[in-house]
Write a protein that holds these residues in place. Structure first.
Motif, PDB file in Angstrom:
ATOM      1  N   ARG A  18       0.807  -1.221   0.000  1.00  0.00           N
ATOM      2  CA  ARG A  18       0.000   0.000   0.000  1.00  0.00           C
ATOM      3  C   ARG A  18       0.839   1.269   0.000  1.00  0.00           C
ATOM      4  NH1 ARG A  18      -5.218   0.024   0.391  1.00  0.00           N
ATOM      5  NH2 ARG A  18      -6.315  -1.894   0.884  1.00  0.00           N
ATOM      6  N   ARG A  19       1.922   1.298   0.813  1.00  0.00           N
ATOM      7  CA  ARG A  19       2.621   2.562   1.019  1.00  0.00           C
ATOM      8  C   ARG A  19       4.097   2.557   0.671  1.00  0.00           C
ATOM      9  NH1 ARG A  19      -0.164   2.302   5.639  1.00  0.00           N
ATOM     10  NH2 ARG A  19       1.623   2.465   7.005  1.00  0.00           N
ATOM     11  N   GLY A  20       4.612   1.451   0.195  1.00  0.00           N
ATOM     12  CA  GLY A  20       6.029   1.407  -0.130  1.00  0.00           C
ATOM     13  C   GLY A  20       6.866   1.036   1.078  1.00  0.00           C
ATOM     14  N   TYR A  21       8.118   0.731   0.812  1.00  0.00           N
ATOM     15  CA  TYR A  21       9.037   0.275   1.858  1.00  0.00           C
ATOM     16  C   TYR A  21       9.339   1.391   2.852  1.00  0.00           C
ATOM     17  CZ  TYR A  21      13.414  -1.319   3.961  1.00  0.00           C
ATOM     18  OH  TYR A  21      14.400  -1.659   4.849  1.00  0.00           O
ATOM     19  N   THR A  22       9.698   2.565   2.371  1.00  0.00           N
ATOM     20  CA  THR A  22      10.065   3.657   3.275  1.00  0.00           C
ATOM     21  C   THR A  22       8.851   4.246   3.980  1.00  0.00           C
ATOM     22  OG1 THR A  22      10.022   5.231   1.439  1.00  0.00           O
ATOM     23  CG2 THR A  22      12.156   4.273   2.015  1.00  0.00           C
ATOM     24  N   GLY A  23       7.665   4.020   3.437  1.00  0.00           N
ATOM     25  CA  GLY A  23       6.441   4.551   4.038  1.00  0.00           C
ATOM     26  C   GLY A  23       5.953   3.740   5.224  1.00  0.00           C
ATOM     27  N   VAL A  24       6.600   2.614   5.496  1.00  0.00           N
ATOM     28  CA  VAL A  24       6.181   1.750   6.600  1.00  0.00           C
ATOM     29  C   VAL A  24       7.261   1.766   7.676  1.00  0.00           C
ATOM     30  CG1 VAL A  24       5.588  -0.602   7.293  1.00  0.00           C
ATOM     31  CG2 VAL A  24       4.844   0.266   5.070  1.00  0.00           C
ATOM     32  N   GLY A  25       6.916   2.283   8.840  1.00  0.00           N
ATOM     33  CA  GLY A  25       7.858   2.312   9.949  1.00  0.00           C
ATOM     34  C   GLY A  25       7.835   1.003  10.722  1.00  0.00           C
ATOM     35  N   LEU A  26       8.913   0.735  11.421  1.00  0.00           N
ATOM     36  CA  LEU A  26       9.032  -0.502  12.190  1.00  0.00           C
ATOM     37  C   LEU A  26       7.970  -0.575  13.286  1.00  0.00           C
ATOM     38  CD1 LEU A  26      10.526  -3.123  12.623  1.00  0.00           C
ATOM     39  CD2 LEU A  26      12.196  -1.878  14.009  1.00  0.00           C
ATOM     40  N   THR A  27       7.702   0.536  13.951  1.00  0.00           N
ATOM     41  CA  THR A  27       6.693   0.545  15.018  1.00  0.00           C
ATOM     42  C   THR A  27       5.325   0.168  14.466  1.00  0.00           C
ATOM     43  OG1 THR A  27       7.910   2.224  16.257  1.00  0.00           O
ATOM     44  CG2 THR A  27       5.576   1.975  16.779  1.00  0.00           C
ATOM     45  N   GLU A  28       4.973   0.735  13.322  1.00  0.00           N
ATOM     46  CA  GLU A  28       3.683   0.407  12.704  1.00  0.00           C
ATOM     47  C   GLU A  28       3.619  -1.068  12.317  1.00  0.00           C
ATOM     48  OE1 GLU A  28       0.841   1.712   8.954  1.00  0.00           O
ATOM     49  OE2 GLU A  28       2.966   2.239   8.934  1.00  0.00           O
ATOM     50  N   LEU A  29       4.691  -1.575  11.731  1.00  0.00           N
ATOM     51  CA  LEU A  29       4.734  -2.981  11.344  1.00  0.00           C
ATOM     52  C   LEU A  29       4.513  -3.883  12.551  1.00  0.00           C
ATOM     53  CD1 LEU A  29       5.349  -5.352   9.414  1.00  0.00           C
ATOM     54  CD2 LEU A  29       7.779  -4.925   9.838  1.00  0.00           C
ATOM     55  N   LEU A  30       5.230  -3.593  13.645  1.00  0.00           N
ATOM     56  CA  LEU A  30       5.117  -4.422  14.842  1.00  0.00           C
ATOM     57  C   LEU A  30       3.736  -4.318  15.471  1.00  0.00           C
ATOM     58  CD1 LEU A  30       8.628  -3.723  16.415  1.00  0.00           C
ATOM     59  CD2 LEU A  30       7.898  -5.696  15.071  1.00  0.00           C
ATOM     60  N   GLU A  98      -2.529  -5.663  -2.323  1.00  0.00           N
ATOM     61  CA  GLU A  98      -1.738  -6.817  -1.910  1.00  0.00           C
ATOM     62  C   GLU A  98      -1.423  -7.730  -3.090  1.00  0.00           C
ATOM     63  OE1 GLU A  98      -4.655  -5.924  -0.533  1.00  0.00           O
ATOM     64  OE2 GLU A  98      -3.920  -5.008   1.314  1.00  0.00           O
ATOM     65  N   ALA A  99      -2.231  -7.667  -4.152  1.00  0.00           N
ATOM     66  CA  ALA A  99      -2.002  -8.503  -5.331  1.00  0.00           C
ATOM     67  C   ALA A  99      -0.983  -7.880  -6.282  1.00  0.00           C
ATOM     68  CB  ALA A  99      -3.325  -8.741  -6.080  1.00  0.00           C
ATOM     69  N   HIS A 100      -0.692  -6.607  -6.099  1.00  0.00           N
ATOM     70  CA  HIS A 100       0.253  -5.924  -6.981  1.00  0.00           C
ATOM     71  C   HIS A 100       1.655  -6.498  -6.805  1.00  0.00           C
ATOM     72  CE1 HIS A 100      -2.301  -2.019  -7.556  1.00  0.00           C
ATOM     73  NE2 HIS A 100      -3.011  -3.126  -7.716  1.00  0.00           N
ATOM     74  N   CYS A 101       2.415  -6.424  -7.855  1.00  0.00           N
ATOM     75  CA  CYS A 101       3.769  -6.976  -7.864  1.00  0.00           C
ATOM     76  C   CYS A 101       4.725  -6.093  -7.049  1.00  0.00           C
ATOM     77  CB  CYS A 101       4.251  -7.100  -9.303  1.00  0.00           C
ATOM     78  SG  CYS A 101       5.929  -7.718  -9.456  1.00  0.00           S
ATOM     79  N   LEU A 102       5.402  -6.687  -6.072  1.00  0.00           N
ATOM     80  CA  LEU A 102       6.362  -5.914  -5.277  1.00  0.00           C
ATOM     81  C   LEU A 102       7.574  -5.494  -6.090  1.00  0.00           C
ATOM     82  CD1 LEU A 102       6.578  -7.409  -1.674  1.00  0.00           C
ATOM     83  CD2 LEU A 102       5.421  -5.354  -2.458  1.00  0.00           C
ATOM     84  N   VAL A 103       7.913  -6.254  -7.124  1.00  0.00           N
ATOM     85  CA  VAL A 103       9.031  -5.848  -7.986  1.00  0.00           C
ATOM     86  C   VAL A 103       8.694  -4.515  -8.641  1.00  0.00           C
ATOM     87  CG1 VAL A 103      10.404  -6.434 -10.027  1.00  0.00           C
ATOM     88  CG2 VAL A 103       9.791  -8.223  -8.381  1.00  0.00           C
ATOM     89  N   VAL A 104       7.479  -4.411  -9.155  1.00  0.00           N
ATOM     90  CA  VAL A 104       7.028  -3.159  -9.777  1.00  0.00           C
ATOM     91  C   VAL A 104       6.971  -2.057  -8.726  1.00  0.00           C
ATOM     92  CG1 VAL A 104       5.084  -2.013 -10.924  1.00  0.00           C
ATOM     93  CG2 VAL A 104       5.729  -4.347 -11.591  1.00  0.00           C
ATOM     94  N   LYS A 105       6.375  -2.367  -7.589  1.00  0.00           N
ATOM     95  CA  LYS A 105       6.167  -1.370  -6.542  1.00  0.00           C
ATOM     96  C   LYS A 105       7.474  -0.805  -5.989  1.00  0.00           C
ATOM     97  CE  LYS A 105       3.696   0.687  -3.240  1.00  0.00           C
ATOM     98  NZ  LYS A 105       2.711   1.708  -3.529  1.00  0.00           N
ATOM     99  N   LEU A 106       8.472  -1.665  -5.800  1.00  0.00           N
ATOM    100  CA  LEU A 106       9.652  -1.251  -5.057  1.00  0.00           C
ATOM    101  C   LEU A 106      10.900  -0.996  -5.884  1.00  0.00           C
ATOM    102  CD1 LEU A 106       9.366  -3.520  -1.898  1.00  0.00           C
ATOM    103  CD2 LEU A 106       8.452  -1.235  -2.277  1.00  0.00           C
ATOM    104  N   SER A 107      10.904  -1.343  -7.164  1.00  0.00           N
ATOM    105  CA  SER A 107      12.132  -1.233  -7.960  1.00  0.00           C
ATOM    106  C   SER A 107      12.768   0.151  -7.881  1.00  0.00           C
ATOM    107  CB  SER A 107      11.862  -1.596  -9.418  1.00  0.00           C
ATOM    108  OG  SER A 107      11.602  -2.964  -9.535  1.00  0.00           O
ATOM    109  N   ALA A 108      12.013   1.174  -8.190  1.00  0.00           N
ATOM    110  CA  ALA A 108      12.580   2.524  -8.190  1.00  0.00           C
ATOM    111  C   ALA A 108      12.904   2.986  -6.777  1.00  0.00           C
ATOM    112  CB  ALA A 108      11.613   3.499  -8.853  1.00  0.00           C
ATOM    113  N   GLU A 109      12.066   2.604  -5.820  1.00  0.00           N
ATOM    114  CA  GLU A 109      12.233   3.066  -4.445  1.00  0.00           C
ATOM    115  C   GLU A 109      13.509   2.533  -3.798  1.00  0.00           C
ATOM    116  OE1 GLU A 109       9.892   3.006  -0.152  1.00  0.00           O
ATOM    117  OE2 GLU A 109       8.984   2.033  -1.880  1.00  0.00           O
ATOM    118  N   VAL A 110      13.806   1.259  -3.990  1.00  0.00           N
ATOM    119  CA  VAL A 110      14.932   0.671  -3.263  1.00  0.00           C
ATOM    120  C   VAL A 110      16.214   0.572  -4.080  1.00  0.00           C
ATOM    121  CG1 VAL A 110      13.371  -0.632  -1.779  1.00  0.00           C
ATOM    122  CG2 VAL A 110      14.395  -1.756  -3.770  1.00  0.00           C
ATOM    123  N   ALA A 111      16.157   0.915  -5.363  1.00  0.00           N
ATOM    124  CA  ALA A 111      17.344   0.771  -6.218  1.00  0.00           C
ATOM    125  C   ALA A 111      18.554   1.504  -5.660  1.00  0.00           C
ATOM    126  CB  ALA A 111      17.035   1.250  -7.631  1.00  0.00           C
TER     127      ALA A 111
END
Length: 196
Positions: A18-30, A98-111
């Motif tokens: 939903r929000r990308g890798y950097t958009g999710v904080g560890l506290t929220e995840l836990l 949740e069905a969207h491809c994480l490769v598509v979602k995160l490629s530019a963000e984490v490169a």
């Protein structure tokens, strides 16, 4: 213990989709996963290690989905290839993030952010394009496609077209980019000629 690890990954998959890798904080995840910080660090030494595990898990599951589509029995190679891209269009254009491809979602963000995560993504993409190239070759053998001189280059081109369509589809919020990608895919796989 493995169930806890999988639960953290599944929760992270939903949030990151939903929000990308950097958009999710560890506290929220836990909090969402309902696990203490100590449990997280028992399984992952850092958020980056979690990101790598998340992508590894996604790539592994994607490979299974890929096999189910591209290895479908009693179906020619062209039909299997087009079915793969039909599924891509349905998943990426749907409302279920949740069905969207994480490769598509995160490629530019984490490169640039994480070389380790970039490596996981790169390996995943290489595996996908290699499998697509194999189906293209199978199409030449079963007569459903022309015999392409460089199936690997064609597979890479197709993947890049669909990656671009996914980015454009996310911007436009309609299916036109996917429709264009499907038409381009059919034209490329049905025409014997250079892919670049």
């Amino acid at each position: 213990m493995t169930d806890t690890r999988q639960h953290i990954l599944a929760t992270g998959r939903t949030l990151v989709a939903r929000r990308g890798y950097t958009g999710v904080g560890l506290t929220e995840l836990l909090t969402q996963a309902g696990v203490p910080k100590g449990s997280f660090y028992h399984f992952f030494k850092s958020k980056e290690a979690f990101g790598c595990a998340l992508l590894d898990s996604f790539v592994e599951g994607y490979a299974e989905d890929l096999a189910a589509t591209l290895d479908a029995p009693d179906t020619n190679a062209r039909a299997r290839l087009m079915a793969y891209f039909d599924i891509w269009r349905a998943r990426q254009s749907g409302e279920a993030y949740e069905a969207h491809c994480l490769v598509v979602k995160l490629s530019a963000e984490v490169a640039e952010l994480s070389p380790a995560m970039r490596d996981v993504l790169a390996r995943g993409v290489c595996a996908i394009t290699a499998r697509l190239a194999s189906v293209i070759r199978e199409g030449g053998a079963d007569g459903s496609l022309p015999a392409h001189d460089d199936a690997s280059a064609l597979a890479t081109t197709l993947y890049q077209i669909w990656l671009g369509a996914s980015l454009m589809g996310a911007l436009s919020r309609d299916t036109a980019p996917y429709d264009s990608a499907m038409a381009a895919t059919a034209a490329l796989i049905d025409h014997k000629g250079p892919t670049t």
